[in-house]
Design a protein around this motif. Structure first.
Motif, PDB file in Angstrom:
ATOM      1  N   VAL A 185       1.089   2.968 -10.258  1.00  0.00           N
ATOM      2  CA  VAL A 185       0.621   3.094  -8.872  1.00  0.00           C
ATOM      3  C   VAL A 185       1.515   2.300  -7.934  1.00  0.00           C
ATOM      4  O   VAL A 185       2.034   2.816  -6.944  1.00  0.00           O
ATOM      5  N   PHE A 186       1.722   1.035  -8.263  1.00  0.00           N
ATOM      6  CA  PHE A 186       2.457   0.125  -7.387  1.00  0.00           C
ATOM      7  C   PHE A 186       3.920   0.539  -7.248  1.00  0.00           C
ATOM      8  O   PHE A 186       4.542   0.327  -6.202  1.00  0.00           O
ATOM      9  N   GLY A 187       4.473   1.138  -8.297  1.00  0.00           N
ATOM     10  CA  GLY A 187       5.882   1.506  -8.256  1.00  0.00           C
ATOM     11  C   GLY A 187       6.194   2.648  -7.317  1.00  0.00           C
ATOM     12  O   GLY A 187       7.333   2.774  -6.838  1.00  0.00           O
ATOM     13  N   ALA A 188       5.204   3.512  -7.025  1.00  0.00           N
ATOM     14  CA  ALA A 188       5.463   4.681  -6.180  1.00  0.00           C
ATOM     15  C   ALA A 188       5.889   4.296  -4.764  1.00  0.00           C
ATOM     16  O   ALA A 188       6.949   4.737  -4.288  1.00  0.00           O
ATOM     17  N   PRO A 189       5.118   3.489  -4.031  1.00  0.00           N
ATOM     18  CA  PRO A 189       5.570   3.127  -2.684  1.00  0.00           C
ATOM     19  C   PRO A 189       6.836   2.277  -2.683  1.00  0.00           C
ATOM     20  O   PRO A 189       7.638   2.366  -1.741  1.00  0.00           O
ATOM     21  N   LEU A 190       7.054   1.474  -3.733  1.00  0.00           N
ATOM     22  CA  LEU A 190       8.298   0.702  -3.801  1.00  0.00           C
ATOM     23  C   LEU A 190       9.501   1.627  -3.964  1.00  0.00           C
ATOM     24  O   LEU A 190      10.562   1.402  -3.380  1.00  0.00           O
ATOM     25  N   ALA A 191       9.335   2.673  -4.777  1.00  0.00           N
ATOM     26  CA  ALA A 191      10.419   3.649  -4.940  1.00  0.00           C
ATOM     27  C   ALA A 191      10.687   4.388  -3.636  1.00  0.00           C
ATOM     28  O   ALA A 191      11.848   4.634  -3.268  1.00  0.00           O
ATOM     29  N   MET A 192       9.617   4.734  -2.925  1.00  0.00           N
ATOM     30  CA  MET A 192       9.782   5.391  -1.622  1.00  0.00           C
ATOM     31  C   MET A 192      10.533   4.488  -0.653  1.00  0.00           C
ATOM     32  O   MET A 192      11.391   4.944   0.114  1.00  0.00           O
ATOM     33  N   GLU A 193      10.206   3.202  -0.675  1.00  0.00           N
ATOM     34  CA  GLU A 193      10.877   2.260   0.220  1.00  0.00           C
ATOM     35  C   GLU A 193      12.367   2.180  -0.086  1.00  0.00           C
ATOM     36  O   GLU A 193      13.207   2.181   0.826  1.00  0.00           O
ATOM     37  N   GLY A 194      12.719   2.130  -1.374  1.00  0.00           N
ATOM     38  CA  GLY A 194      14.121   2.007  -1.739  1.00  0.00           C
ATOM     39  C   GLY A 194      14.907   3.282  -1.483  1.00  0.00           C
ATOM     40  O   GLY A 194      16.019   3.246  -0.945  1.00  0.00           O
ATOM     41  N   VAL A 198      15.424 -10.298  -4.538  1.00  0.00           N
ATOM     42  CA  VAL A 198      14.774 -11.187  -5.497  1.00  0.00           C
ATOM     43  C   VAL A 198      13.330 -10.757  -5.727  1.00  0.00           C
ATOM     44  O   VAL A 198      12.807 -10.874  -6.843  1.00  0.00           O
ATOM     45  N   GLN A 199      12.673 -10.254  -4.685  1.00  0.00           N
ATOM     46  CA  GLN A 199      11.279  -9.826  -4.818  1.00  0.00           C
ATOM     47  C   GLN A 199      11.118  -8.757  -5.896  1.00  0.00           C
ATOM     48  O   GLN A 199      10.190  -8.789  -6.692  1.00  0.00           O
ATOM     49  N   GLU A 200      12.034  -7.808  -5.900  1.00  0.00           N
ATOM     50  CA  GLU A 200      11.959  -6.721  -6.873  1.00  0.00           C
ATOM     51  C   GLU A 200      12.127  -7.243  -8.295  1.00  0.00           C
ATOM     52  O   GLU A 200      11.414  -6.842  -9.213  1.00  0.00           O
ATOM     53  N   PHE A 201      13.076  -8.154  -8.484  1.00  0.00           N
ATOM     54  CA  PHE A 201      13.348  -8.665  -9.827  1.00  0.00           C
ATOM     55  C   PHE A 201      12.193  -9.498 -10.372  1.00  0.00           C
ATOM     56  O   PHE A 201      11.969  -9.549 -11.584  1.00  0.00           O
ATOM     57  N   GLN A 202      11.454 -10.143  -9.498  1.00  0.00           N
ATOM     58  CA  GLN A 202      10.385 -11.015  -9.965  1.00  0.00           C
ATOM     59  C   GLN A 202       9.266 -10.255 -10.663  1.00  0.00           C
ATOM     60  O   GLN A 202       8.587 -10.805 -11.531  1.00  0.00           O
ATOM     61  N   PHE A 203       9.055  -9.005 -10.275  1.00  0.00           N
ATOM     62  CA  PHE A 203       7.997  -8.237 -10.929  1.00  0.00           C
ATOM     63  C   PHE A 203       8.272  -8.063 -12.423  1.00  0.00           C
ATOM     64  O   PHE A 203       7.353  -8.058 -13.237  1.00  0.00           O
ATOM     65  N   VAL A 257      10.946   0.065  10.263  1.00  0.00           N
ATOM     66  CA  VAL A 257       9.510   0.338  10.387  1.00  0.00           C
ATOM     67  C   VAL A 257       8.993   1.083   9.150  1.00  0.00           C
ATOM     68  O   VAL A 257       7.910   0.788   8.638  1.00  0.00           O
ATOM     69  N   LEU A 258       9.778   2.063   8.658  1.00  0.00           N
ATOM     70  CA  LEU A 258       9.361   2.794   7.458  1.00  0.00           C
ATOM     71  C   LEU A 258       9.343   1.895   6.226  1.00  0.00           C
ATOM     72  O   LEU A 258       8.451   2.004   5.380  1.00  0.00           O
ATOM     73  N   SER A 259      10.311   1.024   6.129  1.00  0.00           N
ATOM     74  CA  SER A 259      10.356   0.104   5.000  1.00  0.00           C
ATOM     75  C   SER A 259       9.096  -0.747   4.959  1.00  0.00           C
ATOM     76  O   SER A 259       8.479  -0.941   3.905  1.00  0.00           O
ATOM     77  N   ALA A 260       8.699  -1.263   6.123  1.00  0.00           N
ATOM     78  CA  ALA A 260       7.472  -2.054   6.188  1.00  0.00           C
ATOM     79  C   ALA A 260       6.256  -1.220   5.821  1.00  0.00           C
ATOM     80  O   ALA A 260       5.300  -1.727   5.196  1.00  0.00           O
ATOM     81  N   ALA A 261       6.263   0.069   6.177  1.00  0.00           N
ATOM     82  CA  ALA A 261       5.122   0.931   5.860  1.00  0.00           C
ATOM     83  C   ALA A 261       4.923   1.060   4.355  1.00  0.00           C
ATOM     84  O   ALA A 261       3.806   0.935   3.843  1.00  0.00           O
ATOM     85  N   PHE A 262       6.001   1.302   3.621  1.00  0.00           N
ATOM     86  CA  PHE A 262       5.870   1.476   2.175  1.00  0.00           C
ATOM     87  C   PHE A 262       5.479   0.168   1.480  1.00  0.00           C
ATOM     88  O   PHE A 262       4.669   0.162   0.550  1.00  0.00           O
ATOM     89  N   ILE A 263       6.046  -0.937   1.929  1.00  0.00           N
ATOM     90  CA  ILE A 263       5.697  -2.226   1.336  1.00  0.00           C
ATOM     91  C   ILE A 263       4.242  -2.571   1.631  1.00  0.00           C
ATOM     92  O   ILE A 263       3.505  -3.058   0.761  1.00  0.00           O
TER      93      ILE A 263
END
Length: 460
Positions: A90-99, A71-76, A137-143
């Motif tokens: 800018v913001f989309g880069a770390p989100l893409a890395m996380e996914g 749901v967090q992703e869709f809200q943007f 842990v990596l997921s938290a890093a990118f977020i």
């Protein structure tokens, strides 16, 4: 309520709800990996039983957490399209890395771990649970890299043709001082949360008298992780406050309801009244010099007041109200800090009982330990309120106001309807989570499978 108010309320609700699951996933994933490592090295049957037991709780938590995270992703795009359009480069880069990296790593190896029992070689199967823990842990890093950029934007340049920020140095995203301290603080808080959950489940089982030797082992493991992780988290949190005092002085001033600049500065343990319309609250038990230490690491350090930062921002950004909700700032900080002390005292009590070899026989401690598991969740929520509310009225500090990030084509009625739907959906998910967790946490340990037992096969 306006569209902006409803959109903020919706994002706050879904964010806080989702973060109830994130620290459990990170903390319990690490602890489950430790249990399986112990079984792999010692061959003790009870460690295998405990691995499967707490692994089940981990899987339930991940399943519900994934649903709330989507749901967090869709809200943007749904409520905050202007924000996404402006800073998406800018913001989309770390989100893409996380996914693409962390989430797929975690989900893939979770499947291998679940269905790899007695199919994969023992060492390979052990590696899968550690990969699950690493993925969390990596997921938290990118977020956290994305969120830290909103707190202190770095590594970007403004495109002259569009006027929008563009990422030009990804390395700076991951060396952002706010990220380095904030991310470490989140990981440590996750270890505290996972250990508190393991301690609570173990304490409940010990009160019932089921498998005392096994659950004393997990209670011992939880306490050994809980106390050091909480002590270090408190130190890192203090350093994070110093960093925020440098880059977001309004946030720190609001956390103390400090309207006038002071040097040295006292820290009030409590206050009566106070808020945006009360600049002279009654402070109860003011500790001299403590705020200076927390905000500057110096005994006589200067802390800018809300009025001074407001004047500075008006000169820098133009007329407007740059003061966040002071009541939320003040009490969120204290709820987080005071509950951390309570959890620490319970942990030290448990270690003392462990040293005296009376952990399993102290009915009073076991009863307290069960309910202590609730406190880290309240602490985590208060920490996010402190972090996100303190940035207001900015959605990206110094770059974009929150009011400028909402979707212009989405009506107030639409946001209100979606908010109601999410509240009802999340209420159902909460019931499902609580029922499943409590049901499986109360079960007795399953007996280890016989060596000659047939391996169940998947069928479709």
């Amino acid at each position: 309520m306006s569209q902006l108010d409803l959109a903020r309320l919706q994002f706050a609700m879904t964010s806080v709800y989702h973060f109830l699951f994130v620290p459990v996933t990170i903390g319990l994933g690490f602890l489950t990996a430790l249990l399986q490592t112990g079984w792999h090295r010692s061959g003790r049957a009870e460690l295998l039983q405990l691995t499967r037991f707490f692994g089940t709780l981990l899987v339930i938590n991940i399943a519900v957490g994934v649903v709330t995270g989507l749901v967090q992703e869709f809200q943007f795009g749904m409520d905050w399209s202007q924000y996404s359009r402006t800073v998406g480069d800018v913001f989309g880069a770390p989100l893409a890395m996380e996914g693409l990296a962390a989430f797929f790593l975690e989900s893939t190896f979770l499947g291998l771990w679940l269905f790899g029992w007695d199919r994969l070689p023992p060492r390979v199967h052990l590696a899968t649970i550690w990969a699950v823990a690493l993925g969390g842990v990596l997921s938290a890093a990118f977020i956290m890299a994305a969120n830290s950029w909103m707190q202190h934007p770095v590594g970007y340049a403004i495109d002259p043709s569009t006027g929008r920020p563009q990422l030009n140095d990804v390395w700076k995203l991951f060396t952002n001082p706010v990220f380095l301290r904030g991310y470490l603080h989140v990981v440590l808080a996750s270890l505290v949360t996972g250990a508190a959950v393991m301690l609570a489940v173990s304490a409940w089982q010990l009160r019932r008298g089921t498998s005392p030797a096994a659950f004393q082992a997990t209670a011992r493991l939880a306490l050994v992780v809980l106390v050091p992780a909480l002590l270090v988290a408190m130190l890192v949190g203090s350093e994070l406050g110093v960093t925020e005092a440098k880059y977001q002085p309004m946030k720190i001033a609001g956390a103390e309801a400090q309207w006038d600049t002071c040097q040295p500065c006292s820290f009030s343990l409590f206050q009566i009244s106070g808020g945006n319309n009360d600049t002279t609250p009654t402070e109860i038990i003011a500790v001299p010099h403590l705020l200076s230490l927390l905000a500057t690491n110096h005994w006589n350090g200067q802390v800018l007041g809300l009025n001074a930062v407001q004047a500075q921002y008006e000169q820098q950004y133009g007329p407007g109200n740059y003061v966040p909700n002071v009541f939320i700032q003040y009490w969120a900080m204290r709820v987080m800090a005071y509950l951390a002390v309570v959890v620490l005292l319970v942990g030290l009590w448990g270690l003392w009982l462990l040293w005296r070899r009376r952990l399993g026989g102290s009915r009073r401690f076991l009863r307290v330990a069960v309910w202590t598991a609730v406190l880290p969740f309240v602490m985590n929520s208060a920490g996010w309120l402190l972090t996100e509310n303190g940035r207001q009225p900015w959605i990206v500090q110094g770059l974009q106001f929150t009011r400028d990030g909402v979707s212009p084509s989405v009506s107030t009625a639409t946001v209100a309807t979606s908010l109601l739907v999410f509240v009802l959906l999340y209420a159902v998910l909460a019931v499902v989570e609580v029922v499943l967790i409590t049901r499986y946490a109360r079960k007795e340990l399953s007996p280890p499978p016989a060596e000659d037992a047939p391996v169940p096969a998947l069928s479709y």
